[in-house]
Design a protein around this motif. Structure first.
Motif, PDB file in Angstrom:
ATOM      1  N   ALA A 134       0.863  -1.176   0.000  1.00 46.00           N
ATOM      2  CA  ALA A 134       0.000   0.000   0.000  1.00 46.00           C
ATOM      3  C   ALA A 134       0.902   1.228   0.000  1.00 46.00           C
ATOM      4  CB  ALA A 134      -0.912   0.015   1.215  1.00 46.00           C
ATOM      5  N   VAL A 135       0.532   2.227  -0.787  1.00 47.57           N
ATOM      6  CA  VAL A 135       1.378   3.416  -0.910  1.00 47.57           C
ATOM      7  C   VAL A 135       0.562   4.668  -0.612  1.00 47.57           C
ATOM      8  CG1 VAL A 135       2.855   2.309  -2.623  1.00 47.57           C
ATOM      9  CG2 VAL A 135       0.889   3.663  -3.387  1.00 47.57           C
ATOM     10  N   SER A 136       1.289   5.701  -0.228  1.00 50.55           N
ATOM     11  CA  SER A 136       0.684   7.006  -0.028  1.00 50.55           C
ATOM     12  C   SER A 136       1.776   8.043  -0.173  1.00 50.55           C
ATOM     13  CB  SER A 136       0.039   7.116   1.350  1.00 50.55           C
ATOM     14  OG  SER A 136      -0.493   8.406   1.548  1.00 50.55           O
ATOM     15  N   GLY A 137       1.629   8.928  -1.136  1.00 48.39           N
ATOM     16  CA  GLY A 137       2.645   9.943  -1.342  1.00 48.39           C
ATOM     17  C   GLY A 137       3.961   9.318  -1.750  1.00 48.39           C
ATOM     18  N   SER A 138       4.920   9.313  -0.832  1.00 48.01           N
ATOM     19  CA  SER A 138       6.248   8.783  -1.149  1.00 48.01           C
ATOM     20  C   SER A 138       6.624   7.585  -0.284  1.00 48.01           C
ATOM     21  CB  SER A 138       7.299   9.884  -0.961  1.00 48.01           C
ATOM     22  OG  SER A 138       7.307  10.336   0.385  1.00 48.01           O
ATOM     23  N   SER A 139       5.657   6.973   0.394  1.00 50.62           N
ATOM     24  CA  SER A 139       5.974   5.864   1.296  1.00 50.62           C
ATOM     25  C   SER A 139       5.305   4.570   0.844  1.00 50.62           C
ATOM     26  CB  SER A 139       5.537   6.200   2.734  1.00 50.62           C
ATOM     27  OG  SER A 139       4.151   6.452   2.783  1.00 50.62           O
ATOM     28  N   VAL A 140       5.977   3.441   1.135  1.00 50.01           N
ATOM     29  CA  VAL A 140       5.497   2.110   0.759  1.00 50.01           C
ATOM     30  C   VAL A 140       5.337   1.285   2.027  1.00 50.01           C
ATOM     31  CG1 VAL A 140       5.933   0.058  -0.645  1.00 50.01           C
ATOM     32  CG2 VAL A 140       6.803   2.301  -1.389  1.00 50.01           C
ATOM     33  N   HIS A 141       4.199   0.579   2.163  1.00 49.72           N
ATOM     34  CA  HIS A 141       3.889  -0.153   3.384  1.00 49.72           C
ATOM     35  C   HIS A 141       3.351  -1.548   3.072  1.00 49.72           C
ATOM     36  CE1 HIS A 141       3.759   3.754   5.643  1.00 49.72           C
ATOM     37  NE2 HIS A 141       3.348   4.204   4.462  1.00 49.72           N
ATOM     38  N   ARG A 142       3.418  -2.420   4.081  1.00 48.70           N
ATOM     39  CA  ARG A 142       2.644  -3.661   4.040  1.00 48.70           C
ATOM     40  C   ARG A 142       1.165  -3.302   4.181  1.00 48.70           C
ATOM     41  NH1 ARG A 142       5.552  -8.524   5.624  1.00 48.70           N
ATOM     42  NH2 ARG A 142       7.738  -8.044   6.125  1.00 48.70           N
ATOM     43  N   LEU A 143       0.303  -4.184   3.700  1.00 52.51           N
ATOM     44  CA  LEU A 143      -1.128  -3.920   3.801  1.00 52.51           C
ATOM     45  C   LEU A 143      -1.597  -3.845   5.244  1.00 52.51           C
ATOM     46  CD1 LEU A 143      -2.736  -6.109   0.980  1.00 52.51           C
ATOM     47  CD2 LEU A 143      -2.075  -3.709   0.900  1.00 52.51           C
ATOM     48  N   ASP A 144      -0.952  -4.618   6.130  1.00 52.26           N
ATOM     49  CA  ASP A 144      -1.392  -4.644   7.526  1.00 52.26           C
ATOM     50  C   ASP A 144      -0.590  -3.691   8.409  1.00 52.26           C
ATOM     51  OD1 ASP A 144       1.006  -5.974   7.501  1.00 52.26           O
ATOM     52  OD2 ASP A 144       0.290  -7.764   8.558  1.00 52.26           O
ATOM     53  N   CYS A 145       0.134  -2.769   7.807  1.00 51.46           N
ATOM     54  CA  CYS A 145       0.899  -1.795   8.591  1.00 51.46           C
ATOM     55  C   CYS A 145      -0.053  -0.925   9.410  1.00 51.46           C
ATOM     56  CB  CYS A 145       1.735  -0.919   7.649  1.00 51.46           C
ATOM     57  SG  CYS A 145       2.683   0.382   8.499  1.00 51.46           S
ATOM     58  N   ARG A 146       0.381  -0.576  10.610  1.00 52.21           N
ATOM     59  CA  ARG A 146      -0.443   0.261  11.481  1.00 52.21           C
ATOM     60  C   ARG A 146      -0.812   1.585  10.801  1.00 52.21           C
ATOM     61  NH1 ARG A 146       1.572   4.288  14.229  1.00 52.21           N
ATOM     62  NH2 ARG A 146       3.674   3.411  14.179  1.00 52.21           N
ATOM     63  N   VAL A 147       0.120   2.179  10.107  1.00 50.14           N
ATOM     64  CA  VAL A 147      -0.133   3.450   9.427  1.00 50.14           C
ATOM     65  C   VAL A 147      -1.228   3.289   8.375  1.00 50.14           C
ATOM     66  CG1 VAL A 147       0.903   5.264   8.002  1.00 50.14           C
ATOM     67  CG2 VAL A 147       2.242   4.199   9.835  1.00 50.14           C
ATOM     68  N   LEU A 187      -3.248   3.562  -0.963  1.00 49.79           N
ATOM     69  CA  LEU A 187      -3.660   2.857  -2.179  1.00 49.79           C
ATOM     70  C   LEU A 187      -2.944   1.513  -2.254  1.00 49.79           C
ATOM     71  CD1 LEU A 187      -5.089   2.758  -4.908  1.00 49.79           C
ATOM     72  CD2 LEU A 187      -3.125   3.963  -5.902  1.00 49.79           C
ATOM     73  N   ALA A 188      -3.736   0.430  -2.225  1.00 46.89           N
ATOM     74  CA  ALA A 188      -3.165  -0.915  -2.355  1.00 46.89           C
ATOM     75  C   ALA A 188      -2.810  -1.169  -3.819  1.00 46.89           C
ATOM     76  CB  ALA A 188      -4.161  -1.956  -1.862  1.00 46.89           C
ATOM     77  N   LEU A 189      -1.622  -1.742  -4.064  1.00 47.76           N
ATOM     78  CA  LEU A 189      -1.133  -1.984  -5.424  1.00 47.76           C
ATOM     79  C   LEU A 189      -0.740  -3.442  -5.624  1.00 47.76           C
ATOM     80  CD1 LEU A 189       1.278   1.084  -5.888  1.00 47.76           C
ATOM     81  CD2 LEU A 189      -1.119   0.909  -6.606  1.00 47.76           C
ATOM     82  N   THR A 190      -0.982  -3.939  -6.822  1.00 49.55           N
ATOM     83  CA  THR A 190      -0.412  -5.236  -7.203  1.00 49.55           C
ATOM     84  C   THR A 190       1.075  -5.037  -7.459  1.00 49.55           C
ATOM     85  OG1 THR A 190      -0.775  -4.873  -9.557  1.00 49.55           O
ATOM     86  CG2 THR A 190      -2.594  -5.863  -8.311  1.00 49.55           C
ATOM     87  N   LEU A 191       1.823  -6.142  -7.643  1.00 50.51           N
ATOM     88  CA  LEU A 191       3.257  -6.004  -7.926  1.00 50.51           C
ATOM     89  C   LEU A 191       3.497  -5.250  -9.227  1.00 50.51           C
ATOM     90  CD1 LEU A 191       4.730  -9.456  -6.795  1.00 50.51           C
ATOM     91  CD2 LEU A 191       5.206  -7.187  -5.822  1.00 50.51           C
ATOM     92  N   ASP A 192       2.687  -5.518 -10.253  1.00 47.52           N
ATOM     93  CA  ASP A 192       2.846  -4.796 -11.514  1.00 47.52           C
ATOM     94  C   ASP A 192       2.571  -3.306 -11.334  1.00 47.52           C
ATOM     95  OD1 ASP A 192       3.550  -7.079 -12.874  1.00 47.52           O
ATOM     96  OD2 ASP A 192       1.543  -7.440 -13.716  1.00 47.52           O
ATOM     97  N   GLU A 193       1.516  -2.989 -10.577  1.00 51.72           N
ATOM     98  CA  GLU A 193       1.215  -1.578 -10.327  1.00 51.72           C
ATOM     99  C   GLU A 193       2.322  -0.931  -9.519  1.00 51.72           C
ATOM    100  OE1 GLU A 193      -3.692  -1.605 -10.228  1.00 51.72           O
ATOM    101  OE2 GLU A 193      -2.556  -2.159  -8.421  1.00 51.72           O
ATOM    102  N   TYR A 194       2.883  -1.676  -8.584  1.00 52.88           N
ATOM    103  CA  TYR A 194       3.978  -1.135  -7.783  1.00 52.88           C
ATOM    104  C   TYR A 194       5.203  -0.843  -8.655  1.00 52.88           C
ATOM    105  CZ  TYR A 194       7.860  -0.927  -4.476  1.00 52.88           C
ATOM    106  OH  TYR A 194       8.980  -0.543  -3.800  1.00 52.88           O
ATOM    107  N   ASP A 195       5.502  -1.725  -9.593  1.00 50.99           N
ATOM    108  CA  ASP A 195       6.642  -1.492 -10.490  1.00 50.99           C
ATOM    109  C   ASP A 195       6.445  -0.197 -11.278  1.00 50.99           C
ATOM    110  OD1 ASP A 195       7.966  -3.749  -9.673  1.00 50.99           O
ATOM    111  OD2 ASP A 195       7.238  -5.020 -11.322  1.00 50.99           O
ATOM    112  N   ARG A 196       5.229   0.037 -11.764  1.00 55.62           N
ATOM    113  CA  ARG A 196       4.969   1.270 -12.507  1.00 55.62           C
ATOM    114  C   ARG A 196       5.019   2.482 -11.589  1.00 55.62           C
ATOM    115  NH1 ARG A 196       1.074  -2.189 -14.906  1.00 55.62           N
ATOM    116  NH2 ARG A 196      -0.625  -1.269 -13.694  1.00 55.62           N
ATOM    117  N   TRP A 197       4.486   2.313 -10.384  1.00 54.34           N
ATOM    118  CA  TRP A 197       4.459   3.413  -9.411  1.00 54.34           C
ATOM    119  C   TRP A 197       5.865   3.864  -9.067  1.00 54.34           C
ATOM    120  CZ3 TRP A 197       6.241   4.054  -4.382  1.00 54.34           C
ATOM    121  CH2 TRP A 197       5.686   5.102  -3.641  1.00 54.34           C
ATOM    122  N   ARG A 198       6.775   2.913  -8.790  1.00 45.91           N
ATOM    123  CA  ARG A 198       8.131   3.314  -8.412  1.00 45.91           C
ATOM    124  C   ARG A 198       8.932   3.813  -9.609  1.00 45.91           C
ATOM    125  NH1 ARG A 198      12.013  -1.493  -7.859  1.00 45.91           N
ATOM    126  NH2 ARG A 198      11.019  -3.202  -8.971  1.00 45.91           N
ATOM    127  N   ALA A 199       8.594   3.317 -10.820  1.00 48.62           N
ATOM    128  CA  ALA A 199       9.272   3.829 -12.010  1.00 48.62           C
ATOM    129  C   ALA A 199       8.957   5.321 -12.196  1.00 48.62           C
ATOM    130  CB  ALA A 199       8.854   3.036 -13.240  1.00 48.62           C
TER     131      ALA A 199
END
Length: 223
Positions: A134-147, A187-199
């Motif tokens: 899951a991402v927000s702004g410039s940070s990447v988290h596990r789905l079950d992260c407290r944040v 925003l929860a992302l799949t691995l493919d979406e995450y690859d595009r997001w970080r690119a």
């Protein structure tokens, strides 16, 4: 509890010493907001004393009304002066708005779209096996992260009836008059979406404009 006032209220020859008034949110309801005196509470015994004076012919009802409204207006002015030191957008008009003034009406679709996006994001958390991070702004988290869990607790509407009710109107009011938009979940992302997001957040020289959460340390590549 609101602000209490004591006023030696003089109406013609009649005086009510230490007549008590209260400026409080409990008196600022949707009904009667266009009537003078809205937002103020008053000591009933003092009003009865004045009505008795009207009944005896000592004073006129219009004089009583003018005196009561004058106190209410001063109370509201003082309250606005105090609040405007930290909320300069508060005015007599916005105080009487419940998400239904002309400015708010123009913003209803904006807030609806924001809440639709929040609902779309929240729905993704119902499929944890499908999404990697899951991402927000410039940070990447596990789905079950407290944040992340805290962000999914943002305002939600379960149906159109509730959406068009008081809670939705309140959000429209806050956006229009305070500039506060309803919060969005991560925003929860799949691995493919995450690859595009970080690119999209990697500079031409390889600089990264994002980071992995230090609290949950998600098991995905940083670069």
């Amino acid at each position: 509890m609101g602000t209490a006032w004591k006023v030696n209220l003089k109406v013609g020859p009649e005086t009510v010493p230490d007549m008590q008034f209260v400026e409080d949110a409990m008196y600022r309801g949707h009904d009667r907001r266009d009537i003078d005196g809205w937002g103020a509470g008053v000591e009933l015994a003092g009003v009865v004393q004045l009505l008795d004076a009207v009944a005896s012919g000592a004073i006129e009802a219009g004089e009583v009304r003018a005196a009561l409204v004058r106190v209410a207006d001063v109370m509201e002015e003082r309250m606005l002066e105090d609040v405007q030191s930290w909320n300069p957008g508060l005015t007599r008009e916005s105080l009487r708005c419940f998400g239904d003034c002309p400015r708010c009406e123009r913003n209803r679709d904006v807030v609806r779209k924001r809440l639709d996006e929040a609902a779309r994001r929240r729905a993704r958390f119902q499929e944890p096996d499908r999404y990697a991070v899951a991402v927000s702004g410039s940070s990447v988290h596990r789905l079950d992260c407290r944040v992340v869990r805290e962000s999914t607790g943002t305002l939600a509407f379960e149906g159109e009836d509730e959406r068009e009710g008081g809670l939705f109107d309140s959000e429209v009011h806050h956006y229009t008059h305070d500039g506060v938009m309803p919060g969005l979940p991560h925003l929860a992302l799949t691995l493919d979406e995450y690859d595009r997001w970080r690119a999209e957040r990697t500079g031409p020289q390889g600089g990264l404009r994002y980071r992995l959460c230090k609290v949950c340390d998600p098991p995905v590549p940083l670069a």
